[in-house]
Design an enzyme around this catalytic site. Sequence first.
Site, PDB file in Angstrom:
ATOM      1  NE  ARG A 169      -4.093  -1.959   0.355  1.00 48.82           N
ATOM      2  CZ  ARG A 169      -4.249  -3.316  -0.022  1.00 48.82           C
ATOM      3  NH1 ARG A 169      -2.986  -3.741  -0.564  1.00 48.82           N
ATOM      4  NH2 ARG A 169      -5.202  -4.054   0.257  1.00 48.82           N
ATOM      5  CB  SER A 218      -8.900  -2.021   4.475  1.00 52.67           C
ATOM      6  OG  SER A 218      -9.157  -3.401   3.765  1.00 52.67           O
ATOM      7  CD  GLU A 288      -5.874   0.155   2.384  1.00 56.59           C
ATOM      8  OE1 GLU A 288      -5.635  -0.690   3.001  1.00 56.59           O
ATOM      9  OE2 GLU A 288      -6.561   0.116   1.319  1.00 56.59           O
TER      10      GLU A 288
HETATM   11  N1  EPU Z   1     -11.144 -11.195  10.411  1.00 58.82           N
HETATM   12  C1  EPU Z   1     -11.649 -11.451  11.655  1.00 58.82           C
HETATM   13  N2  EPU Z   1     -12.717 -10.513  11.836  1.00 58.82           N
HETATM   14  C2  EPU Z   1     -13.008  -9.724  10.916  1.00 58.82           C
HETATM   15  C3  EPU Z   1     -12.422  -9.436   9.683  1.00 58.82           C
HETATM   16  C4  EPU Z   1     -11.506 -10.425   9.393  1.00 58.82           C
HETATM   17  O1  EPU Z   1     -11.511 -11.953  12.243  1.00 58.82           O
HETATM   18  O2  EPU Z   1     -13.957  -8.661  11.217  1.00 58.82           O
HETATM   19  C5  EPU Z   1      -9.884 -12.295   9.863  1.00 58.82           C
HETATM   20  C6  EPU Z   1     -10.331 -13.031   9.085  1.00 58.82           C
HETATM   21  O3  EPU Z   1     -11.070 -14.347   9.429  1.00 58.82           O
HETATM   22  C7  EPU Z   1      -8.965 -13.578   8.349  1.00 58.82           C
HETATM   23  C8  EPU Z   1      -8.011 -12.244   8.506  1.00 58.82           C
HETATM   24  O4  EPU Z   1      -8.971 -11.697   9.604  1.00 58.82           O
HETATM   25  O5  EPU Z   1      -8.672 -14.755   9.084  1.00 58.82           O
HETATM   26  C9  EPU Z   1      -8.002 -11.371   7.378  1.00 58.82           C
HETATM   27  O6  EPU Z   1      -9.350 -11.003   7.072  1.00 58.82           O
HETATM   28  P1  EPU Z   1      -9.455 -10.954   5.571  1.00 58.82           P
HETATM   29  O7  EPU Z   1      -9.226 -12.125   4.608  1.00 58.82           O
HETATM   30  O8  EPU Z   1     -10.920 -10.251   5.237  1.00 58.82           O
HETATM   31  O9  EPU Z   1      -8.550  -9.788   4.849  1.00 58.82           O
HETATM   32  P2  EPU Z   1      -7.979  -8.514   5.210  1.00 58.82           P
HETATM   33  O10 EPU Z   1      -6.562  -8.452   5.805  1.00 58.82           O
HETATM   34  O11 EPU Z   1      -8.740  -7.902   6.250  1.00 58.82           O
HETATM   35  C10 EPU Z   1      -6.946  -7.517   3.035  1.00 58.82           C
HETATM   36  C11 EPU Z   1      -6.803  -6.371   2.322  1.00 58.82           C
HETATM   37  C12 EPU Z   1      -8.244  -6.114   1.533  1.00 58.82           C
HETATM   38  C13 EPU Z   1      -8.306  -7.175   0.352  1.00 58.82           C
HETATM   39  C14 EPU Z   1      -8.340  -8.612   1.259  1.00 58.82           C
HETATM   40  C15 EPU Z   1      -8.473  -9.718   0.351  1.00 58.82           C
HETATM   41  C16 EPU Z   1      -5.660  -4.798   3.727  1.00 58.82           C
HETATM   42  C17 EPU Z   1      -6.018  -3.683   4.929  1.00 58.82           C
HETATM   43  N3  EPU Z   1      -6.892  -5.181   3.246  1.00 58.82           N
HETATM   44  O12 EPU Z   1      -8.062  -7.665   3.979  1.00 58.82           O
HETATM   45  O13 EPU Z   1      -8.246  -4.875   0.729  1.00 58.82           O
HETATM   46  O14 EPU Z   1      -9.624  -7.189  -0.215  1.00 58.82           O
HETATM   47  O15 EPU Z   1      -7.280  -8.552   1.982  1.00 58.82           O
HETATM   48  O16 EPU Z   1      -7.567  -9.906  -0.286  1.00 58.82           O
HETATM   49  O17 EPU Z   1      -4.651  -5.002   3.260  1.00 58.82           O
HETATM   50  C18 EPU Z   1      -8.685  -2.542   1.007  1.00 58.82           C
HETATM   51  O18 EPU Z   1      -7.341  -2.406   0.919  1.00 58.82           O
HETATM   52  O19 EPU Z   1      -9.331  -1.540   0.780  1.00 58.82           O
HETATM   53  C19 EPU Z   1      -9.111  -3.809   0.945  1.00 58.82           C
HETATM   54  C20 EPU Z   1     -10.554  -4.287   1.060  1.00 58.82           C
END
Ligand code: EPU
Length: 295
Positions: A169, A218, A288
Amino acid sequence: MSALADLDIVRRDIPVGPLTTYKLGGPASFYAEVGSRDELDRVLGAWRQSQIPLLVLGRGSNLVVSDHGIDALVLRLTGSFNEVVQRPDGVWAGAAVRLPQLARAAVAAGRLGLEFYVGIPGSVGGAVRQNAGGHGRETKDVLIEVSILDGRLGEVEVKAAGELDLRYRHSSVAAHQVVLDALFAFEPGESEEGEARMREITRWRREYQPGGTLNAGSVFKNPPDDSAGRIIDSLGLKGLTVGDVSVSQKHANFFVAGPAATAADLYRLVDEVRGIVVAKTGVELETEIQFEGFS
Ligand code: EPU
């Protein structure tokens, strides 16, 4: 050389909120939509004589402006910046092209590898500037080169992806630099395979992210080797509300605005969550979302 206020394509006191996915915030003192290099050069020539910052708006999917507005020139690319060309050396796209459109155009041409963009509601320019990513890929993995116009110098430079300091990012593209277009790598393949991948990404996002609400994806970047959403959720903060903005019940790193929300509500909720997270876990979350005009 004209002053900004003298140019017919430059408008005064235009609300920025409607141009962003959150629909929050006040006006920009100057706003221009430019559809060609010629128009862009004219506006930037006038901007150089002003003392105000430049803010290049993509699809507004990662930006929130304060309720008081901002004293800046907000620039939106349109017209000829919306073109996608399937070149022999890659998929070429103007900076205003929407990322889902880029993904679909590439897949339709039997060019795979850009499918991850189908779920990212930003523009090509924004993807370069923030090294946008998801589903195991980042812009860094697919970008070949970019044309960048330096607003201060009025000069265009073609930069290889490796020269942009692309990290999670992050890029070295500064606020006064305007991404004009980008060239993306691809692997030849079957359109059906790319379509199936795009369907799967869309399904996944519907299941795990609060689409159809007012949000900007995010809120926080993920800290190294962890997930901001997981941390916020583990502290029981889903549903925490300030004014008319709440931590989403579906994904804790999405903050969802209601119809009465203000930019200040969102800013205060971000501050509150960040404060609780650092107090309880020691982790300092970094936003972000780009906040402009807040003190
Ligand atoms: N999780 C929870 N509770 C929640 C949300 C997530 O326990 O309320 C856990 C999930 O179960 C999982 C872990 O946290 O084990 C990661 O969650 P997720 O797979 O949703 O990915 P993320 O790290 O929250 C990132 C990017 C997203 C992108 C997704 C999919 C960042 C900050 N976010 O989300 O990007 O869509 O991976 O690849 O890097 C964005 O940048 O705006 C964005 C949406």
